[in-house]
Design a protein around this motif. Structure first.
Motif, PDB file in Angstrom:
ATOM      1  N   LYS A   1       0.936  -1.122   0.202  1.00  0.00           N
ATOM      2  CA  LYS A   1       0.029  -0.040   0.068  1.00  0.00           C
ATOM      3  C   LYS A   1       0.801   1.281   0.221  1.00  0.00           C
ATOM      4  O   LYS A   1       0.454   2.338  -0.740  1.00  0.00           O
ATOM      5  CB  LYS A   1      -0.802  -0.132   1.302  1.00  0.00           C
ATOM      6  N   ASP A   2       2.112   1.150   0.865  1.00  0.00           N
ATOM      7  CA  ASP A   2       2.971   2.266   0.608  1.00  0.00           C
ATOM      8  C   ASP A   2       3.464   2.618  -0.813  1.00  0.00           C
ATOM      9  O   ASP A   2       3.570   3.696  -1.264  1.00  0.00           O
ATOM     10  CB  ASP A   2       4.160   2.048   1.661  1.00  0.00           C
TER      11      ASP A   2
ATOM     12  N   GLN B   1       0.775   4.253  -2.472  1.00  0.00           N
ATOM     13  CA  GLN B   1       0.390   5.573  -2.153  1.00  0.00           C
ATOM     14  C   GLN B   1       1.715   6.641  -2.574  1.00  0.00           C
ATOM     15  O   GLN B   1       1.376   7.904  -2.835  1.00  0.00           O
ATOM     16  CB  GLN B   1       0.702   5.623  -0.597  1.00  0.00           C
TER      17      GLN B   1
END
Ligand SMILES: Cc1cnc(Nc2ccc(CC#N)cc2)nc1Nc1cc(C2CC2)[nH]n1
Length: 325
Positions: free
Chosen positions: A263-264, A267
């Motif tokens: 997810k990082d 993002q």
């Protein structure tokens, strides 16, 4: 002399490589399937087989005139990008070029595994272990282009071709039909790309850059791991609003089992300000790519045969020591 890069097209004036364009009929050298196996807006793709060698290729037949406009210079641009990329293992290789009165035909490497898009349709989601392995290859292909200031501008699962059956396949980037040379000082502002993968700057008519590809890569990883696109709305207008809003969420029902590292990674790409996104080199150094999938059960990809429960172990070669998780 000053070459007009204005539109970002590579012309023969500033492409160091020459490409012989054959004028005799394609069918002199190849048997060509009458039925195309893929169609684009301005091109059809047919399987063709070299009569002498028996090797199969994909013949991409592109019409030279679109709505009475001659687009040969755009086709020549695509040809020069393909020619410059012929030694990159993660980009579909151009074998040779034919031209008739109405078409230019690229004889391209055949990737028998077909589009990554089909796998998404059949599998919904892909394990992080497989996703990071494929993303590493895609990022290496994009690195090859970005080092030459070429932006692909249409990175999506339909333009990512598999070399054999999933998941034990490699992946190659194809279709440079709307790619552009991004050169200092010239600003290219054109509406390009595919709605779900198009970046905020394109929708806001801001300059296109190499960072435009990085946005599409963020959307691609979101789709690989969840089976859904991050900004799709009920209408195109709503999708465009979602893209420029900068609002990104990871619904629990889609991302419950997805690592925080993944997810990082997403993002750091789905940022509306292009200059704040990771570059392709920063992506290759991100821990999700360097360690991706190793944090899960490392045997998650083991194939257990139904008859005798033997474990087929594949030799794992560690390219470099990395400290993971
Ligand atoms: C089995 C197969 C199935 N479907 C497609 N679809 C497809 C997707 C994008 C483009 C857009 C482009 N270019 C053309 C076809 N390509 C395939 N193999 C190819 C296709 C090719 C070269 C790229 C044509 N090599 N092997």
């Amino acid at each position: 002399e000053k070459v007009d890069y204005q539109e970002g097209f590579i012309t023969k004036d500033h492409c160091p490589l020459t490409v012989p364009v054959r004028l005799q009929p394609l069918t002199d050298t190849y048997t060509v399937d009458p039925k195309p196996f893929a169609r684009g807006k301005f091109a059809t793709v047919r399987r063709c087989r070299n009569r002498e060698t028996g090797v199969d290729y994909a013949a991409k037949c592109i019409r030279k005139r679109r709505r009475a406009v001659d687009v040969r210079h755009e086709i020549m641009h695509e040809m020069f990008v393909l020619k410059q990329s012929e030694h990159c293992p993660h980009i579909i290789r151009l074998h040779e070029v034919y031209e008739s009165s109405t078409e230019v035909i690229f004889v391209l490497e055949m990737a028998v595994g077909g589009e990554l898009q089909r796998v998404l349709e059949d599998h919904e989601v892909i394990s992080e272990k497989v996703a990071t392995r494929l993303m590493r290859q895609i990022l290496e292909g994009v690195t090859f282009l970005h080092e030459r200031n070429i932006a692909h501008l249409d990175i999506k699962p339909q333009n990512l071709l598999l070399t054999s059956t999933f998941p034990r396949c490699d992946v190659k980037l194809c279709d440079f039909g709307i790619s552009r040379l991004i050169s200092k000082g010239t600003e290219i502002r054109e509406i390009l790309g595919t709605p779900d993968y198009v970046s905020p700057e394109i929708l806001q008519y801001e300059p296109i850059s190499l960072a435009t590809d990085m946005w599409s890569i963020g959307v691609l990883v979101y789709v690989l791991l969840s089976g859904h696109t991050p900004f799709t709305g009920e209408t195109k207008q709503e999708t465009f609003w979602n893209i420029t809003s900068g609002i990104l969420d990871f619904p629990e029902e889609l991302f419950g089992g997805v690592s925080n590292d993944a997810k990082d990674f997403i993002q750091r790409l789905l940022i509306t300000e292009p200059s704040e996104r990771m570059t392709v080199k920063e992506c290759l150094r991100h821990s999700w790519i360097r360690c991706g999938g190793n944090l899960e059960n490392p045997w998650s990809d083991v194939v257990l045969s139904s008859r005798n429960a033997k474990v087929s172990v594949f030799s794992v070669e560690v390219a470099e020591e990395v400290t993971c998780g």
